[in-house]
Design a protein around this motif. Sequence first.
Motif, mmCIF file in Angstrom:
data_model
loop_
_atom_site.group_PDB
_atom_site.id
_atom_site.type_symbol
_atom_site.label_atom_id
_atom_site.label_comp_id
_atom_site.label_asym_id
_atom_site.label_seq_id
_atom_site.Cartn_x
_atom_site.Cartn_y
_atom_site.Cartn_z
ATOM 1 N N THR A 142 0.804 -1.219 0.000
ATOM 2 C CA THR A 142 0.000 0.000 0.000
ATOM 3 C C THR A 142 0.842 1.276 0.000
ATOM 4 O OG1 THR A 142 -1.758 1.193 1.100
ATOM 5 C CG2 THR A 142 -0.183 0.065 2.513
ATOM 6 N N THR A 143 0.355 2.261 -0.729
ATOM 7 C CA THR A 143 0.983 3.581 -0.670
ATOM 8 C C THR A 143 -0.050 4.606 -0.208
ATOM 9 O OG1 THR A 143 0.437 3.897 -2.986
ATOM 10 C CG2 THR A 143 2.664 3.154 -2.477
ATOM 11 N N ASN A 144 -1.178 4.103 0.311
ATOM 12 C CA ASN A 144 -2.269 4.984 0.702
ATOM 13 C C ASN A 144 -2.042 5.488 2.122
ATOM 14 O OD1 ASN A 144 -4.985 5.250 2.189
ATOM 15 N ND2 ASN A 144 -5.522 5.500 0.040
ATOM 16 N N HIS A 145 -2.195 6.788 2.328
ATOM 17 C CA HIS A 145 -1.857 7.354 3.634
ATOM 18 C C HIS A 145 -2.744 6.811 4.746
ATOM 19 C CE1 HIS A 145 -5.127 10.384 4.371
ATOM 20 N NE2 HIS A 145 -5.320 10.206 3.082
ATOM 21 N N LYS A 146 -3.987 6.440 4.403
ATOM 22 C CA LYS A 146 -4.893 5.923 5.435
ATOM 23 C C LYS A 146 -4.485 4.515 5.834
ATOM 24 C CE LYS A 146 -8.701 8.865 3.962
ATOM 25 N NZ LYS A 146 -8.370 9.338 2.594
ATOM 26 N N ASP A 147 -4.154 3.677 4.837
ATOM 27 C CA ASP A 147 -3.659 2.330 5.135
ATOM 28 C C ASP A 147 -2.395 2.394 5.982
ATOM 29 O OD1 ASP A 147 -5.659 1.144 3.782
ATOM 30 O OD2 ASP A 147 -4.471 0.488 2.053
ATOM 31 N N ILE A 148 -1.462 3.236 5.540
ATOM 32 C CA ILE A 148 -0.184 3.292 6.251
ATOM 33 C C ILE A 148 -0.386 3.864 7.650
ATOM 34 C CG2 ILE A 148 2.114 4.335 6.218
ATOM 35 C CD1 ILE A 148 2.016 4.051 3.161
ATOM 36 N N GLY A 149 -1.297 4.838 7.760
ATOM 37 C CA GLY A 149 -1.627 5.362 9.087
ATOM 38 C C GLY A 149 -2.145 4.263 9.994
ATOM 39 N N SER A 150 -3.037 3.427 9.476
ATOM 40 C CA SER A 150 -3.560 2.328 10.290
ATOM 41 C C SER A 150 -2.466 1.347 10.651
ATOM 42 C CB SER A 150 -4.662 1.585 9.537
ATOM 43 O OG SER A 150 -5.686 2.491 9.178
ATOM 44 N N LEU A 151 -1.584 1.027 9.689
ATOM 45 C CA LEU A 151 -0.476 0.114 9.989
ATOM 46 C C LEU A 151 0.374 0.658 11.127
ATOM 47 C CD1 LEU A 151 0.754 -0.906 6.410
ATOM 48 C CD2 LEU A 151 -0.229 -2.422 8.127
ATOM 49 N N MET A 180 7.857 6.179 -0.412
ATOM 50 C CA MET A 180 8.750 6.305 0.728
ATOM 51 C C MET A 180 7.968 6.078 2.023
ATOM 52 S SD MET A 180 11.472 9.274 1.503
ATOM 53 C CE MET A 180 10.539 10.368 2.518
ATOM 54 N N ASN A 181 6.699 6.473 2.005
ATOM 55 C CA ASN A 181 5.846 6.287 3.163
ATOM 56 C C ASN A 181 5.713 4.802 3.491
ATOM 57 O OD1 ASN A 181 4.280 7.340 5.140
ATOM 58 N ND2 ASN A 181 2.460 7.646 3.891
ATOM 59 N N ASN A 182 5.482 4.005 2.455
ATOM 60 C CA ASN A 182 5.404 2.558 2.617
ATOM 61 C C ASN A 182 6.704 2.017 3.207
ATOM 62 O OD1 ASN A 182 6.297 -0.154 1.455
ATOM 63 N ND2 ASN A 182 4.084 -0.260 1.145
ATOM 64 N N TRP A 183 7.796 2.465 2.647
ATOM 65 C CA TRP A 183 9.109 2.000 3.074
ATOM 66 C C TRP A 183 9.374 2.391 4.528
ATOM 67 C CZ3 TRP A 183 12.115 -1.626 2.541
ATOM 68 C CH2 TRP A 183 13.511 -1.562 2.595
ATOM 69 N N SER A 184 9.038 3.632 4.885
ATOM 70 C CA SER A 184 9.357 4.078 6.249
ATOM 71 C C SER A 184 8.520 3.315 7.262
ATOM 72 C CB SER A 184 9.221 5.593 6.411
ATOM 73 O OG SER A 184 7.892 5.991 6.361
ATOM 74 N N PHE A 185 7.311 2.857 6.861
ATOM 75 C CA PHE A 185 6.617 1.997 7.819
ATOM 76 C C PHE A 185 7.242 0.623 7.871
ATOM 77 C CE2 PHE A 185 3.878 -1.567 8.750
ATOM 78 C CZ PHE A 185 3.618 -1.287 10.072
ATOM 79 N N TRP A 186 7.501 0.006 6.713
ATOM 80 C CA TRP A 186 7.900 -1.405 6.723
ATOM 81 C C TRP A 186 9.288 -1.648 7.294
ATOM 82 C CZ3 TRP A 186 5.014 -5.286 7.370
ATOM 83 C CH2 TRP A 186 3.691 -5.266 6.923
ATOM 84 N N ILE A 187 10.086 -0.579 7.470
ATOM 85 C CA ILE A 187 11.350 -0.742 8.194
ATOM 86 C C ILE A 187 11.077 -1.078 9.654
ATOM 87 C CG2 ILE A 187 13.294 0.548 9.115
ATOM 88 C CD1 ILE A 187 13.568 1.981 6.547
#
Lengths: 153, 538
Positions: B28-37, B115-122
């Motif tokens: 996901t690259t969606n800000h809402k998905d990443i926010g929830s993650l 980059m948002n996806n990447w910064s979460f998955w680290i």
Amino acid sequence: MFAFAYAMVPIYDVFCEITGFNGTTGRVDTEQSYAVDEQRKVEVSFFAMTMGGFPVQFGPKVHSMMVVPGKFYTTSYIAKNNTDETVIGQAIPSVAPTDAALHFKKLECFCFNRQTFKPHEEVEMTLRFVVEPELDKRIKDISLSYNFFKLDS
Amino acid sequence: MTTATTIEATHDDHHHGPEKGLMRWVKTTNHKDIGSLYMWFAFTMLLVGGAFAMGIRAELLQPGLQLMEPQFFNQLTTMHGLIMVFGAIMPAFVGLGNWLIPMMVGAPDMALPRMNNWSFWILPFAGGILLSTFFMEGGAPAFGWTFYAPLSTTFAPDSTDFFIFAVHLLGFSSIMGAINIIATVLNMRAPEMKLMDMPLFVWTWLITSFLLIGAMPVLAGAVTMMLTDRNFGTAFFDATGGGDPVLFQHIFWFFGHPEVYIMILPAFGVVSHIIPTFARKPLFGYSSMVYATASIAFLSYIVWAHHMFLTGMPVAGELYFMYATMLIAVPTGVKVFNWISTMWRGSMTFEAPMLWAVSFVFLFTIGGFSGLMLGIAPADIQYHDTYFVVAHFHYVLVTGALWSIIAATFYWLPKWTGKMYNEKLAKIHFWWAVISVNVLFFPQHFLGLAGMPRRIPDYSLQFADFNFISSIGGFAFGASFILLTYIVIDCIRNGKPASSRPWEGAKGLEWTLEPKAQYHSFNTPPSRKLIKAESQHS
């Protein structure tokens, strides 16, 4: 800012040298002359510590001296290696109070170099220092302490 | 030709939603998905760090050693601190920022979604590496979350190198998150929205991002020096080689002090949304809030050595750092007075978010005051490294940062899920948590003043009673998170449908969206008129 973290290393060294922060003592290269006030006396006490299993006995020859600011004095520390091995060590000085550190200058000191102690050898290590007359008049006592660390090579 | 048609074909599909299946969350690259993650990750880490805290309080329930070896106790205190700071509080705020900032500035998404996806998955990997040290020979790091040299260099277990790598990764993640937020706020903001129209949560996060970019690389520098000191023969913090362990503390706290504001400035933003809503009044002193936040951020860089009053600083240094520290009380006081003035003569109601926000103001201020006491250099000689310090930073981080995160969760949960949580259970949970947290941390002030040192598994008998009370409060507070988990899951599954603006006095662009914000919001930027109408201030 990553580079800044590294830049803090030399900045910190220079800062300590200029301010005497952290008890960093100064060094003079020649026996320069100061304006001496014979009436004024300051007591300098000597301390010794060893760290991290340093196997050499180490202590000051005299525990304190009355000194006149502006005059050079010589004293010494005695170290005895009680082991069967050669030990290499480095002494790290510290002066308290910090305000005095700036005006405590050494002409000659065993802490300038690493020291080698042969098995069962007893050595007398000299120290020649001056307390500068610029020292704050309110300071009557100065403590000088050495901490000996063992070096591996 | 074919590529052109494919692109057009995807562009025609305006109603595409999230991908199906588990890969949605990985790709996901969606800000809402990443926010929830981010939020779920932070919540998991909160429970892990909380479990460590339960272990600590269980050992401290009675004097003597009952449950664990001192070495393991030290591992627990170290990992509790690291997990809570880097795993729970910071990711939770990044999660809130991800969810809310694009909606608040009228942007369709974050500026740098990949980059948002990447910064979460680290993060899960960094957290996993950190936690795996428990199972290594010599155990997890046991030198406290501040990892002072030489404890963390010469005398540390081998797993310390994994800790260093984990801190590097966490730092990368935070810096990328910060870059993304700055880019979003400055580039993706609705064209009609001026900087001084921005809601305070956006302002506080923008300023926090600059703190992160300034401070995290310094932490990376500190752990890199540790790494080379440990493995490659350098002597940054080793006196034998001409280094200095006190230098470590300077570098660490040059990062560490901005870090504490990184964890509290977004909290200020959250509270500045909730209090006006439930007081049904515009926020008092909007621009002074912005300037106060910026002043706090600036001051946070020039006060670090107040953590080091006992390292033998010259009197002039102690005086400077003491006065500079006191200065921070001025902008912080401005904020507290503004919140109180916002409530003054407002038509207040006390739904769960407001309860959390009002108790934030009260309890955070207690933590602020004990911070001022610690900032007084001569008094700090008595307080240093005692339980008073522990009480202080738990009041600002638990009843400060964590409180605001819980408040924000209840406040925006209707917008995230389209459903209402159970208000009655939320109120029970609030009173349970707010009473138990004070039973837990307030007695620690007395323990500290009586001289009980921090980071010890055993203590003298005179400290027994207050430790017993504190531990009982700790267990009750820990249990309250079971209820919180239930309330949130119950809301997601069985909550009653919420309206698009479930709070009567709420203002902000996010409330103009559907009850459950669509997967893609603000495909066209909001108008000047709408921005003005939804502004926090008149």
